[in-house]
Design a protein around this motif. Structure first.
Motif, PDB file in Angstrom:
ATOM      1  N   SER A  26      -6.422   0.621   4.017  1.00 10.90           N
ATOM      2  CA  SER A  26      -5.816   1.951   3.866  1.00 10.90           C
ATOM      3  C   SER A  26      -4.736   1.927   2.792  1.00 10.90           C
ATOM      4  O   SER A  26      -4.625   2.854   1.975  1.00 10.90           O
ATOM      5  N   ARG A  27      -3.930   0.845   2.777  1.00 10.55           N
ATOM      6  CA  ARG A  27      -2.897   0.712   1.743  1.00 10.55           C
ATOM      7  C   ARG A  27      -3.524   0.651   0.355  1.00 10.55           C
ATOM      8  O   ARG A  27      -3.019   1.260  -0.593  1.00 10.55           O
ATOM      9  N   LEU A  28      -4.605  -0.088   0.246  1.00  7.81           N
ATOM     10  CA  LEU A  28      -5.272  -0.209  -1.045  1.00  7.81           C
ATOM     11  C   LEU A  28      -5.809   1.154  -1.487  1.00  7.81           C
ATOM     12  O   LEU A  28      -5.675   1.523  -2.658  1.00  7.81           O
ATOM     13  N   ARG A  29      -6.398   1.871  -0.558  1.00 10.68           N
ATOM     14  CA  ARG A  29      -6.923   3.197  -0.902  1.00 10.68           C
ATOM     15  C   ARG A  29      -5.785   4.123  -1.346  1.00 10.68           C
ATOM     16  O   ARG A  29      -5.936   4.881  -2.318  1.00 10.68           O
ATOM     17  N   ASP A  30      -4.661   4.069  -0.675  1.00 10.41           N
ATOM     18  CA  ASP A  30      -3.513   4.898  -1.059  1.00 10.41           C
ATOM     19  C   ASP A  30      -3.027   4.521  -2.462  1.00 10.41           C
ATOM     20  O   ASP A  30      -2.697   5.400  -3.267  1.00 10.41           O
TER      21      ASP A  30
ATOM     22  N   LEU B  12      -6.400 -16.815  -1.094  1.00  6.59           N
ATOM     23  CA  LEU B  12      -7.400 -15.959  -0.467  1.00  6.59           C
ATOM     24  C   LEU B  12      -7.550 -16.282   1.013  1.00  6.59           C
ATOM     25  O   LEU B  12      -7.904 -17.381   1.388  1.00  6.59           O
ATOM     26  N   SER B  13      -7.282 -15.291   1.852  1.00  4.66           N
ATOM     27  CA  SER B  13      -7.530 -15.424   3.276  1.00  4.66           C
ATOM     28  C   SER B  13      -8.743 -14.562   3.599  1.00  4.66           C
ATOM     29  O   SER B  13      -9.473 -14.137   2.718  1.00  4.66           O
ATOM     30  N   ASP B  14      -8.951 -14.289   4.883  1.00  2.00           N
ATOM     31  CA  ASP B  14     -10.083 -13.430   5.237  1.00  2.00           C
ATOM     32  C   ASP B  14      -9.753 -11.955   5.033  1.00  2.00           C
ATOM     33  O   ASP B  14     -10.599 -11.095   5.235  1.00  2.00           O
ATOM     34  N   ASP B  15      -8.511 -11.656   4.634  1.00  2.62           N
ATOM     35  CA  ASP B  15      -8.102 -10.274   4.382  1.00  2.62           C
ATOM     36  C   ASP B  15      -8.162 -10.022   2.872  1.00  2.62           C
ATOM     37  O   ASP B  15      -7.179 -10.196   2.146  1.00  2.62           O
ATOM     38  N   VAL B  16      -9.323  -9.627   2.390  1.00  3.89           N
ATOM     39  CA  VAL B  16      -9.529  -9.467   0.950  1.00  3.89           C
ATOM     40  C   VAL B  16      -8.708  -8.304   0.393  1.00  3.89           C
ATOM     41  O   VAL B  16      -8.199  -8.379  -0.726  1.00  3.89           O
ATOM     42  N   ALA B  17      -8.550  -7.244   1.158  1.00  2.74           N
ATOM     43  CA  ALA B  17      -7.756  -6.102   0.694  1.00  2.74           C
ATOM     44  C   ALA B  17      -6.307  -6.508   0.441  1.00  2.74           C
ATOM     45  O   ALA B  17      -5.695  -6.114  -0.559  1.00  2.74           O
ATOM     46  N   ALA B  18      -5.751  -7.328   1.344  1.00  2.00           N
ATOM     47  CA  ALA B  18      -4.377  -7.814   1.164  1.00  2.00           C
ATOM     48  C   ALA B  18      -4.282  -8.675  -0.092  1.00  2.00           C
ATOM     49  O   ALA B  18      -3.302  -8.616  -0.842  1.00  2.00           O
ATOM     50  N   TRP B  19      -5.315  -9.469  -0.324  1.00  2.00           N
ATOM     51  CA  TRP B  19      -5.357 -10.336  -1.500  1.00  2.00           C
ATOM     52  C   TRP B  19      -5.413  -9.510  -2.777  1.00  2.00           C
ATOM     53  O   TRP B  19      -4.722  -9.803  -3.760  1.00  2.00           O
ATOM     54  N   VAL B  20      -6.209  -8.446  -2.772  1.00  2.00           N
ATOM     55  CA  VAL B  20      -6.300  -7.559  -3.931  1.00  2.00           C
ATOM     56  C   VAL B  20      -4.956  -6.878  -4.177  1.00  2.00           C
ATOM     57  O   VAL B  20      -4.482  -6.789  -5.324  1.00  2.00           O
ATOM     58  N   LEU B  21      -4.313  -6.410  -3.124  1.00  2.00           N
ATOM     59  CA  LEU B  21      -2.999  -5.796  -3.265  1.00  2.00           C
ATOM     60  C   LEU B  21      -2.002  -6.779  -3.871  1.00  2.00           C
ATOM     61  O   LEU B  21      -1.184  -6.408  -4.719  1.00  2.00           O
ATOM     62  N   PHE B  22      -2.078  -8.041  -3.451  1.00  2.00           N
ATOM     63  CA  PHE B  22      -1.211  -9.076  -4.007  1.00  2.00           C
ATOM     64  C   PHE B  22      -1.437  -9.207  -5.513  1.00  2.00           C
ATOM     65  O   PHE B  22      -0.500  -9.404  -6.284  1.00  2.00           O
ATOM     66  N   GLY B  23      -2.698  -9.083  -5.933  1.00  2.00           N
ATOM     67  CA  GLY B  23      -3.012  -9.155  -7.357  1.00  2.00           C
ATOM     68  C   GLY B  23      -2.345  -8.050  -8.156  1.00  2.00           C
ATOM     69  O   GLY B  23      -2.077  -8.208  -9.349  1.00  2.00           O
ATOM     70  N   PHE B  24      -2.066  -6.929  -7.508  1.00  2.00           N
ATOM     71  CA  PHE B  24      -1.373  -5.823  -8.165  1.00  2.00           C
ATOM     72  C   PHE B  24       0.126  -5.838  -7.872  1.00  2.00           C
ATOM     73  O   PHE B  24       0.829  -4.845  -8.113  1.00  2.00           O
ATOM     74  N   GLY B  25       0.614  -6.959  -7.336  1.00  2.00           N
ATOM     75  CA  GLY B  25       2.052  -7.127  -7.150  1.00  2.00           C
ATOM     76  C   GLY B  25       2.614  -6.592  -5.861  1.00  2.00           C
ATOM     77  O   GLY B  25       3.833  -6.391  -5.755  1.00  2.00           O
ATOM     78  N   MET B  26       1.758  -6.388  -4.855  1.00  2.00           N
ATOM     79  CA  MET B  26       2.232  -5.850  -3.583  1.00  2.00           C
ATOM     80  C   MET B  26       2.008  -6.847  -2.452  1.00  2.00           C
ATOM     81  O   MET B  26       0.965  -7.495  -2.394  1.00  2.00           O
TER      82      MET B  26
ATOM     83  N   SER C   6      -3.472   0.140 -22.863  1.00  2.00           N
ATOM     84  CA  SER C   6      -4.324   1.201 -22.314  1.00  2.00           C
ATOM     85  C   SER C   6      -3.582   2.126 -21.370  1.00  2.00           C
ATOM     86  O   SER C   6      -4.007   3.261 -21.139  1.00  2.00           O
ATOM     87  N   GLY C   7      -2.487   1.645 -20.795  1.00  2.00           N
ATOM     88  CA  GLY C   7      -1.776   2.430 -19.802  1.00  2.00           C
ATOM     89  C   GLY C   7      -2.324   2.277 -18.404  1.00  2.00           C
ATOM     90  O   GLY C   7      -1.790   2.839 -17.447  1.00  2.00           O
ATOM     91  N   HIS C   8      -3.411   1.507 -18.254  1.00  2.00           N
ATOM     92  CA  HIS C   8      -3.984   1.282 -16.936  1.00  2.00           C
ATOM     93  C   HIS C   8      -3.131   0.284 -16.156  1.00  2.00           C
ATOM     94  O   HIS C   8      -2.283  -0.417 -16.716  1.00  2.00           O
ATOM     95  N   ILE C   9      -3.361   0.219 -14.865  1.00  2.00           N
ATOM     96  CA  ILE C   9      -2.650  -0.726 -14.006  1.00  2.00           C
ATOM     97  C   ILE C   9      -3.480  -2.005 -13.940  1.00  2.00           C
ATOM     98  O   ILE C   9      -4.610  -1.994 -13.441  1.00  2.00           O
ATOM     99  N   LEU C  10      -2.933  -3.087 -14.446  1.00  2.00           N
ATOM    100  CA  LEU C  10      -3.661  -4.344 -14.496  1.00  2.00           C
ATOM    101  C   LEU C  10      -3.193  -5.279 -13.398  1.00  2.00           C
ATOM    102  O   LEU C  10      -1.995  -5.467 -13.186  1.00  2.00           O
ATOM    103  N   GLY C  11      -4.142  -5.858 -12.687  1.00  2.00           N
ATOM    104  CA  GLY C  11      -3.848  -6.864 -11.684  1.00  2.00           C
ATOM    105  C   GLY C  11      -4.569  -8.154 -12.018  1.00  2.00           C
ATOM    106  O   GLY C  11      -5.549  -8.155 -12.762  1.00  2.00           O
ATOM    107  N   ARG C  12      -4.067  -9.249 -11.484  1.00  2.00           N
ATOM    108  CA  ARG C  12      -4.660 -10.542 -11.810  1.00  2.00           C
ATOM    109  C   ARG C  12      -4.590 -11.473 -10.608  1.00  2.00           C
ATOM    110  O   ARG C  12      -3.576 -11.557  -9.924  1.00  2.00           O
TER     111      ARG C  12
END
Length: 273
Positions: A108-112, A82-96, A69-75
């Motif tokens: 903010s990083r996730l939004r960027d 999973l800690s209490d920082d869900v945004a950090a966890w989501v970023l980790f799923g996308f390899g960051m 599809s060309g989309h960015i896939l995270g897993r």
């Protein structure tokens, strides 16, 4: 161990996911459609549930390995990291790695990250396996993150896969807002009797074997002992081939299947999971 004896090119049955051995039963075809929809939907959340061993992770592996599809896939896995920082966890799923930031900074990083994906006309799709293990607070925060929009367009697609408990969790009154964003839910059922037979023969064929390696009576018995659940089928069949090999037999018979189950029961393992 038994591959050479039965002239197989590989082991036909394993207890772990094998995308290349995927068998498309009717339920898996529909679940695949729902997962592909998760790659194309413009908003909303997709939920796939199924019993333990029904093939959810195998299906997900196949989808991710075949995606064009060309989309960015995270897993992510609902049980890991999973800690209490869900945004950090989501970023980790996308390899960051966002472990050095505060919760506010990571949102903010996730939004960027999502904004850059939007500017490249690519969608970020996050698959969460074993989602029934997510804390309820994290589920609600995931909803808030999935509500992010760039120029009025949703930019984060969530696809949750989990055991039936996931549906029970999401049906709780205080998760109504999350539930209202679910655009598609499919429950992956076990194989029907005929599908079970086709599944077993398909895996034997993909391993270089012939249908004669297992008798019709054995195939009928496999369904009654596994209820058509793929992982149970794999474990039972793999053990049955070991038994047949140990006895120097040319095929797996109903007696072989019965012997496997009898031995498990005699040693306290009443059910194959």
């Amino acid at each position: 161990m038994y591959e050479e004896h039965f002239q197989l090119t590989r082991k036909p049955f394993a207890a772990y996911p094998e995308p290349e051995m995927m068998f498309w039963g009717e339920g898996h075809k529909m679940a695949r459609t729902m997962l592909v929809y998760g790659l194309t939907a413009t908003n909303g959340i997709v939920v796939i549930t199924g019993e333990i061993g029904s093939g959810k992770t195998t299906l997900l592996n196949h989808i991710m390995s075949q995606d064009q599809s060309g989309h960015i896939l995270g897993r992510l896995n609902g049980a890991v990291g999973l800690s209490d920082d869900v945004a950090a966890w989501v970023l980790f799923g996308f390899g960051m790695d966002a472990s050095d930031g505060s919760r506010t900074e990571n949102v903010s990083r996730l939004r960027d990250f999502l904004k850059k994906a939007y500017e490249r006309r690519r969608k970020a799709v996050l698959f969460i396996d074993e989602a029934q293990l997510l804390p309820e607070a994290a589920i609600e925060e995931l909803r808030l993150l999935a509500d992010m929009q760039i120029n009025g367009t949703p930019v984060l697609q969530l696809v949750l896969l989990g055991q039936p408990e996931l549906a029970r969790i999401l049906n709780q009154p205080h998760l109504l807002q999350f539930r209202q964003r679910i655009v598609s839910h499919y429950h992956l059922k076990a194989f029907a009797p005929e599908e079970t037979i086709d599944y077993v023969l398909s895996r034997i064929e993909k391993a270089g074997g012939h249908p004669e390696l297992i008798t019709a009576e054995a195939l009928d018995l496999i369904y009654s002992r596994t209820d058509g659940v793929p992982r149970r089928i794999n474990i039972l069949c793999d053990t049955a081939f070991v038994y047949a090999y140990a006895q120097g037999e040319a095929q797996v018979t109903a007696d072989t299947i019965s012997k496997v189950m009898s031995d498990r029961q005699n040693h306290g393992l009443l059910e194959i999971n």
